[in-house]
Design a protein around this motif. Structure first.
Motif: not given
Length: 314
Positions: A147, A187-188, A258, A155, A151, A184
């Motif tokens: 993911l 959101v991830t 992340t 984006f 992203m 980012l």
């Protein structure tokens, strides 16, 4: 209520005690012992002996355990010979950043997932319900690193809306000065939670809609919106409280991946780099802090659930 809180506190202390024993035994089960693992394979026998004496590793295991746990309780997690810095100072520097990432991801999860779950329940077996269910399954099954890369590709590289890298600052304040770089990563980290929370919210609303108190409210002439927002929602949110506590381990695990993808200098990236460099004191410090946070989160969730829901047997 007081007795229930005391029992839960004792259970939390027991869990932490077991975790400390496991971590301590894992440290001493390393090949060659902690000294050889920390100093490296090139350390001489004299250096290993001097390290053991300086750090009390020549004492009986029971004495070492209580000395080590006492240091952890004081915030002394040892010294990182790789980074030439105390583990405690590293955690103080990195932990607030991970907390900011996790808190904003959790806030975004709740804000997005709850309305989606409610609308799915209200419009069940309709187009929106099917689409949201499909997307939930995709986001829930997709790995976090996948993911994150998607992203960045969409984006950042293609649309150019957000930077591909998180803020590279030593403090907390600069994060908010360049908050667009946090979008980012947040959101991830939140996508997985949104997928799970929305499904739980949908199921909870559907369970409450079929209860007797809903039929009674409708029989008294209450409108559908009043029944939903004044009666159903309040009871449907109760399971979400438990999920908030249980989501802490997933948040910290997701933060590790992340932060590594977006090069965010938090605890997750610190643990990742420590694992690559065999920096065992740092790894142990991160594990202990994460264990404490998980236990505290579950304790707060249990106590909050008992205080809000009178049906819970204390």
């Amino acid at each position: 209520m007081v007795g229930y809180i005391v029992r839960r506190l004792l259970q939390a202390v027991l869990v932490v005690f077991v975790v400390t024993i496991i971590v301590f035994l894992l440290l001493h089960s390393l090949p060659g012992g902690p000294a050889r693992a920390i100093l490296g394979p090139r350390a001489t026998a004299l250096q290993v002996q001097q390290f053991n004496v300086a750090n009390g590793l020549n004492q009986p295991l029971v004495v070492q355990y209580f000395t080590t746990v006492g240091g952890w309780l004081r915030g002394d997690f040892g010294f990182s010979y790789v980074l030439n810095q105390s583990v405690g100072s590293l955690l103080v520097e990195r932990l607030p950043k991970t907390i900011i990432l996790a808190v904003f991801a959790l806030i975004l999860t709740v804000i997005v997932a709850i309305p989606i779950g409610i609308y799915q329940a209200v419009r069940r077996n309709r187009t929106f319900d099917y689409v949201a269910t499909g997307l939930s399954f995709i986001f829930y099954a997709a790995p976090t690193f996948f993911l994150g890369l998607i992203m960045i590709e969409v984006f950042s590289s293609y649309l150019g809306w957000f930077p591909p890298e998180a803020p590279q600052s030593n403090g907390v304040v600069p994060i908010f000065q360049d908050f667009s770089a946090m979008v980012l990563p947040i959101v991830t980290l939140a996508l997985l939670g949104i997928a799970g929370f929305s499904r739980y919210m949908r199921s909870s609303v559907l369970d409450n809609v079929s209860q007797d108190y809903v039929r009674t409210a409708r029989a008294k002439g209450a409108s559908s919106s009043r029944v939903l927002w004044r009666h159903v929602l309040r009871n449907a949110l109760i399971p979400i409280i438990t999920l908030l506590g249980l989501s802490l381990p997933a948040l910290f695990a997701g933060a590790l991946i992340t932060e590594s993808i977006f090069n965010f200098p938090g605890m997750g990236l610190l643990f990742w780099q420590a694992a690559q460099q065999s920096d065992y004191p740092v790894e142990i410090g991160v594990v202990i802090i994460t264990a404490f946070a998980t236990v505290i989160g579950n304790l707060l969730a249990d106590v909050s659930l008992a205080a809000i829901d009178p049906r819970v047997t204390l």
